[in-house]
Design a protein around this motif. Structure first.
Motif, PDB file in Angstrom:
ATOM      1  N   TYR A 143       0.861  -1.184   0.000  1.00  0.00           N
ATOM      2  CA  TYR A 143       0.000   0.000   0.000  1.00  0.00           C
ATOM      3  C   TYR A 143       0.893   1.227   0.000  1.00  0.00           C
ATOM      4  O   TYR A 143       1.817   1.312   0.802  1.00  0.00           O
ATOM      5  N   ALA A 144       0.616   2.158  -0.902  1.00  0.00           N
ATOM      6  CA  ALA A 144       1.409   3.377  -0.967  1.00  0.00           C
ATOM      7  C   ALA A 144       0.610   4.503  -0.334  1.00  0.00           C
ATOM      8  O   ALA A 144      -0.503   4.802  -0.753  1.00  0.00           O
ATOM      9  N   ILE A 145       1.166   5.118   0.712  1.00  0.00           N
ATOM     10  CA  ILE A 145       0.437   6.148   1.456  1.00  0.00           C
ATOM     11  C   ILE A 145       1.074   7.513   1.226  1.00  0.00           C
ATOM     12  O   ILE A 145       2.210   7.755   1.633  1.00  0.00           O
ATOM     13  N   HIS A 146       0.325   8.399   0.605  1.00  0.00           N
ATOM     14  CA  HIS A 146       0.790   9.783   0.452  1.00  0.00           C
ATOM     15  C   HIS A 146       0.463  10.544   1.745  1.00  0.00           C
ATOM     16  O   HIS A 146      -0.605  10.339   2.323  1.00  0.00           O
ATOM     17  N   PRO A 147       1.378  11.410   2.192  1.00  0.00           N
ATOM     18  CA  PRO A 147       1.134  12.110   3.471  1.00  0.00           C
ATOM     19  C   PRO A 147      -0.190  12.888   3.512  1.00  0.00           C
ATOM     20  O   PRO A 147      -0.801  12.989   4.582  1.00  0.00           O
TER      21      PRO A 147
END
Lengths: 101, 457
Positions: free
Chosen positions: B334-338
């Motif tokens: 999972y890629a989490i952008h701030p």
């Protein structure tokens, strides 16, 4: 207020700011939401001020203002800690054993 | 003797608060840390109740009971998706408490406050009041009671700044003439109004910054209370809260490549199309079966959640899709952008709720190098954080904002409610790229259908 007290108070403020910077920069982005609700609960410590205002009972106005302040800060303290714990409980390193791994 | 005991309880509380926050540096130690902080809070409250100024307990007990009931109910019942709203609301409560204590101090002592305490009370009331109404507006926007789009009019910034100027002017005069009660209450009222006007022009997509900033103000208001009643634990706890909010606002601003001033006065989201409207071509609609096969036979699939996942409550469905993929030997990340979502860390909490282990959640810098070797990236209700214009088009209003480079993956599947634009109103050229396919409809629904497709592949 004597000037020594004022100066000492500023020392506390500045040192707390430095310490806070050190401690909080180490919190990973993963936990930023719990961090916010935790600091929120902790700053509900203004309850301390509210309690004195409500309990000193100097005038009815100040008692009522203090009462509302006590209610507001207690909501933050209790709600904040409960919800922070609820969130932190969910963070797990591995998937739960109901599945593989 | 009693004074020493009380002061000691405050010192202990301060230490426990700091240790508690230090625990948050790792998910393993976080809960234990919070228990320490809770113990610290209890210690400080007991210490306070012993103070000799307190002569009657009826109001206190009633307040504590009422507050605990409401707090407990909110703590237990609020769903994780509503966390941004709840946070905004609690900033309002905290700030209101600080503000009321300040008003009461002034009401009782007025002109006798002296310069130092007058300035502390002034800060307390000023910050407390504007944070109260500002947070309430933020709450209303997040809850959908008020449209999330920025409300702007001509000369808004000048009007707001002059209002702030008048408010600060009142404060300055009060420092020299603390007896001018009318000015004090004028300042109080103006601060309440300024809080509303400050947040109204800010769009929903900028809420992560606004919430962090309000968090900071609420903390500083508590710290100012500490100055006003010379209580160190209040100063320490308030400063920690204020500092934390400030650090988070900076993190959020960096993640959008914008300055705090720009967020507060830029009315982002009302930008009219200029340079970005150049993207032409077709948005290709995905064939569900084909996508299912491509995901099922991929080596690695990366999910990119955004606010759309929160509104559709799709985190559990997403976890099931991930399970289906992992059953077939696919690596899922999972890629989490701030700034994905409406508050810092929003996506992490929702995925944790759906039982996704945090070892699968990756930050921007760690996941971006992996996209070129990723077979499929699935974007779930995110838009601006994957907009390649931020990287490629120097004319774009979001240029320079760090993005998740999903367009470098072999296949991008975008789950989107409809064909409309994102919250910022920007065109997203990603949707027109050759390797991008669109899956329209409710995110939860689409994911469930996708899971079936994967299982049948």
């Amino acid at each position: 207020m004597p000037s020594e007290t004022v100066i000492a108070t500023f020392y506390v403020f500045i040192l707390a700011a430095f310490l806070g910077y050190q401690v909080i920069s180490r919190v990973p982005p993963l936990l930023h939401t719990p961090l916010m609700s935790a600091t929120n609960a902790i700053s509900g410590i203004s309850l301390v001020g509210s309690l004195v205002t409500a309990g000193a009972h100097q005038t009815t106005v100040s008692a009522v203002l203090g009462f509302i302040a006590v209610v507001c800060s207690t909501i933050n303290v209790v709600g904040g800690f409960v919800i922070t714990d609820r969130m932190l409980k969910m963070f797990k390193r591995k998937a739960t054993p109901d599945k593989k791994e | 003797m009693k004074t020493y005991f009380i002061e000691f309880s405050y010192l202990l509380a301060s230490i426990l608060f700091i240790l508690g926050l230090r625990g948050l540096s790792h998910p393993e130690t976080a809960r234990r840390g919070m228990h320490l902080a809770e113990f610290g809070m209890v210690t400080a409250v007991i210490g306070t109740l012993l103070q000799r100024e307190i002569i009657s307990y009826e109001w206190i007990i009633a307040g504590l009971l009422l507050g605990s009931t409401i707090g407990l109910a909110m703590g237990v019942w609020v769903p994780m998706t509503a966390m941004p709203q709840r946070t905004a609301l609690s900033h309002a409560f905290g700030a209101l408490a600080a503000s009321l204590v300040g008003v009461s101090e002034y009401y009782l002592h007025g002109a006798k406050l002296g310069e130092f305490r007058m300035s502390a009370v002034g800060f307390e009331v000023l910050l407390g009041s504007l944070t109260t109404t500002g947070s309430l507006v933020a709450f209303a926007k997040l809850q959908g009671l008020v449209p999330g789009t920025p409300l702007t009019y001509k000369g808004q910034n000048i009007f707001n700044l002059s209002l702030l100027g008048v408010t600060i002017g009142c404060f300055c005069i009060l420092l020299f003439h603390p007896a001018a009660a009318a000015l004090f209450y004028l300042m109080l009222g103006l601060a309440f109004i300024f809080g509303i006007l400050l947040v109204l022009p800010i769009g929903a997509a900028d809420m992560p910054v606004v919430i962090s900033l309000l968090n900071s103000y609420a903390g500083l208001a508590s710290a100012a209370t500490g100055f006003a009643i010379s209580n160190n634990v209040l100063i320490i706890a308030g400063t920690l809260d204020g500092g934390s909010g400030f650090i988070l606002s900076i993190v959020m601003c960096k993640a959008m490549n914008r300055s705090i001033t720009n967020v507060l006065f830029g009315a982002f989201g009302s930008v009219t199309e200029t340079a970005a409207a150049t993207s032409t071509g077709d948005m290709r609609e995905a064939n569900l079966g084909d996508v299912g096969v491509q995901l099922a036979y991929a080596r690695q699939v990366v999910f990119v959640p955004g606010y759309g996942m929160a509104t559709a409550q799709a985190q559990h469905a997403l976890r099931e899709l991930a399970d289906a993929l992992e059953d077939r030997g696919v690596t899922v990340k999972y890629a989490i952008h701030p700034v994905a979502g409406r508050m810092p860390g929003h996506m992490n909490v929702l995925l944790a709720e759906a039982n996704v282990p945090y070892s699968q959640l990756y930050e921007l810098d760690h996941i971006n190098p992996e996209f070129p070797t990723t077979e499929a990236a699935v974007v779930v209700g995110a838009n601006d954080v994957v907009n390649p214009d931020a990287r490629d088009n120097p004319q774009s209003p979001i240029t320079g904002m760090p993005i998740l480079e999903v367009d470098r993956a072999k296949l991008v599947v975008v789950l989107k409610r409809g064909r409309g634009k994102g919250f910022s109103g920007l065109e997203n050229p990603l949707f027109y790229k050759a390797n991008c396919e669109m899956l329209y409809g409710d995110a939860k629904d689409s994911i469930t259908r996708l899971t079936q497709a994967v299982r049948q592949a």
